[in-house]
Scaffold this motif. Structure first.
Motif, PDB file in Angstrom:
ATOM      1  N   GLN A  13       0.837  -1.180  -0.116  1.00 42.19           N
ATOM      2  CA  GLN A  13      -0.119  -0.033   0.027  1.00 42.19           C
ATOM      3  C   GLN A  13       0.801   1.287   0.094  1.00 42.19           C
ATOM      4  O   GLN A  13       2.103   1.243   0.440  1.00 42.19           O
ATOM      5  N   ALA A  14       0.348   2.439  -0.373  1.00 50.20           N
ATOM      6  CA  ALA A  14       1.008   3.714  -0.379  1.00 50.20           C
ATOM      7  C   ALA A  14       1.622   3.797   0.805  1.00 50.20           C
ATOM      8  O   ALA A  14       0.953   3.698   1.789  1.00 50.20           O
ATOM      9  N   GLY A  15       2.709   4.201   0.938  1.00 49.98           N
ATOM     10  CA  GLY A  15       3.339   4.482   2.430  1.00 49.98           C
ATOM     11  C   GLY A  15       4.104   3.588   3.007  1.00 49.98           C
ATOM     12  O   GLY A  15       4.975   3.676   3.938  1.00 49.98           O
ATOM     13  N   ASP A  16       3.996   2.346   2.559  1.00 50.29           N
ATOM     14  CA  ASP A  16       4.763   1.114   2.721  1.00 50.29           C
ATOM     15  C   ASP A  16       6.072   1.342   2.209  1.00 50.29           C
ATOM     16  O   ASP A  16       6.391   2.106   1.512  1.00 50.29           O
ATOM     17  N   THR A  78      25.648  -9.259  -3.509  1.00 50.44           N
ATOM     18  CA  THR A  78      24.095  -8.642  -3.573  1.00 50.44           C
ATOM     19  C   THR A  78      24.201  -7.113  -3.306  1.00 50.44           C
ATOM     20  O   THR A  78      24.889  -6.711  -2.593  1.00 50.44           O
ATOM     21  N   VAL A  79      23.315  -6.456  -4.240  1.00 49.92           N
ATOM     22  CA  VAL A  79      23.031  -5.127  -4.036  1.00 49.92           C
ATOM     23  C   VAL A  79      21.414  -5.087  -3.850  1.00 49.92           C
ATOM     24  O   VAL A  79      20.722  -5.811  -4.286  1.00 49.92           O
ATOM     25  N   TYR A  80      21.247  -4.099  -2.985  1.00 47.45           N
ATOM     26  CA  TYR A  80      19.845  -3.735  -2.492  1.00 47.45           C
ATOM     27  C   TYR A  80      19.361  -2.491  -2.721  1.00 47.45           C
ATOM     28  O   TYR A  80      19.995  -1.437  -3.329  1.00 47.45           O
ATOM     29  N   LEU A  81      18.018  -2.535  -2.665  1.00 44.99           N
ATOM     30  CA  LEU A  81      17.292  -1.170  -2.913  1.00 44.99           C
ATOM     31  C   LEU A  81      16.223  -0.869  -1.910  1.00 44.99           C
ATOM     32  O   LEU A  81      15.461  -1.792  -2.118  1.00 44.99           O
ATOM     33  N   GLU A  82      16.599  -0.132  -0.985  1.00 44.94           N
ATOM     34  CA  GLU A  82      15.481  -0.041   0.039  1.00 44.94           C
ATOM     35  C   GLU A  82      14.461   1.133  -0.448  1.00 44.94           C
ATOM     36  O   GLU A  82      15.134   2.258  -0.879  1.00 44.94           O
ATOM     37  N   MET A  83      13.263   0.788  -0.387  1.00 43.87           N
ATOM     38  CA  MET A  83      12.320   1.661  -0.922  1.00 43.87           C
ATOM     39  C   MET A  83      11.386   2.063   0.124  1.00 43.87           C
ATOM     40  O   MET A  83      10.665   1.075   0.766  1.00 43.87           O
ATOM     41  N   ASN A  84      11.202   3.258   0.696  1.00 49.80           N
ATOM     42  CA  ASN A  84      10.405   3.766   1.660  1.00 49.80           C
ATOM     43  C   ASN A  84       9.306   4.797   1.016  1.00 49.80           C
ATOM     44  O   ASN A  84       9.502   5.382   0.041  1.00 49.80           O
ATOM     45  N   SER A  85       8.175   5.050   1.916  1.00 53.10           N
ATOM     46  CA  SER A  85       7.321   6.024   1.535  1.00 53.10           C
ATOM     47  C   SER A  85       6.827   5.733  -0.059  1.00 53.10           C
ATOM     48  O   SER A  85       6.880   6.740  -0.817  1.00 53.10           O
ATOM     49  N   LEU A  86       6.543   4.531  -0.504  1.00 50.22           N
ATOM     50  CA  LEU A  86       6.126   4.160  -1.641  1.00 50.22           C
ATOM     51  C   LEU A  86       4.710   4.974  -1.992  1.00 50.22           C
ATOM     52  O   LEU A  86       3.730   4.998  -1.337  1.00 50.22           O
ATOM     53  N   LYS A  87       4.842   5.116  -3.483  1.00 48.72           N
ATOM     54  CA  LYS A  87       3.531   5.717  -4.060  1.00 48.72           C
ATOM     55  C   LYS A  87       3.051   4.910  -5.245  1.00 48.72           C
ATOM     56  O   LYS A  87       3.826   4.111  -5.815  1.00 48.72           O
ATOM     57  N   PRO A  88       1.871   5.148  -5.452  1.00 45.91           N
ATOM     58  CA  PRO A  88       1.235   4.370  -6.672  1.00 45.91           C
ATOM     59  C   PRO A  88       1.990   4.616  -7.776  1.00 45.91           C
ATOM     60  O   PRO A  88       2.231   3.659  -8.817  1.00 45.91           O
ATOM     61  N   GLU A  89       2.638   5.660  -7.994  1.00 47.79           N
ATOM     62  CA  GLU A  89       3.594   6.105  -9.231  1.00 47.79           C
ATOM     63  C   GLU A  89       5.026   5.146  -9.226  1.00 47.79           C
ATOM     64  O   GLU A  89       5.434   5.163 -10.200  1.00 47.79           O
ATOM     65  N   ASP A  90       5.048   4.524  -8.145  1.00 47.02           N
ATOM     66  CA  ASP A  90       6.250   3.771  -8.174  1.00 47.02           C
ATOM     67  C   ASP A  90       5.910   2.193  -8.731  1.00 47.02           C
ATOM     68  O   ASP A  90       6.905   1.468  -8.811  1.00 47.02           O
TER      69      ASP A  90
END
Length: 123
Positions: A13-16, A78-90
């Protein structure tokens, strides 16, 4: 044979938050540039973040700066991508890529790519 395998995508969900992983095999992981990109339906491949071969230089696209963090664990290849405050446009398919020395934003330069992992963000 060089292989990149992404994982960690899903429906949120958005914000996750989500953390994507990209594990590299068949390749000397240390000393190579790494990048994360995404592609939404009907759109081109978009640069998100990159990490230089030395690990000393990190770049982010303006659209994700302050929300996404790229990092690498050389011991785990391994390379990581930490994603915060996700938006629908992501919402997109997320890809990692690597190159012998390049770690910029031009996706056509990268030599090897993973198969992608789907990230879907609901409103």
């Amino acid at each position: 044979q060089v292989q990149l395998v992404e994982s960690g995508g899903g429906l949120v969900q958005a914000g996750d938050s989500l953390r994507l992983s990209c594990t590299v095999s068949g390749y000397t992981f240390v000393g190579h540039g790494m990048g994360w990109f995404r592609q939404a339906p009907g759109k081109g491949r978009e640069f998100l973040a990159s990490l230089s071969r030395s690990g000393m230089s990190i770049d982010y696209a303006d659209s994700v700066k302050g929300r996404f963090t790229i990092s690498r664990d050389n011991a785990k290849n391994t390379v990581y991508l930490e994603m915060n405050s996700l938006k629908p446009e992501d919402t997109a398919v997320y890809y990692c890529a690597t190159h012998d020395w390049y770690s910029g934003s031009t996706w056509t330069v990268y030599s090897y790519w993973g198969q992608g992992t789907q990230v879907t963000v609901s409103a």
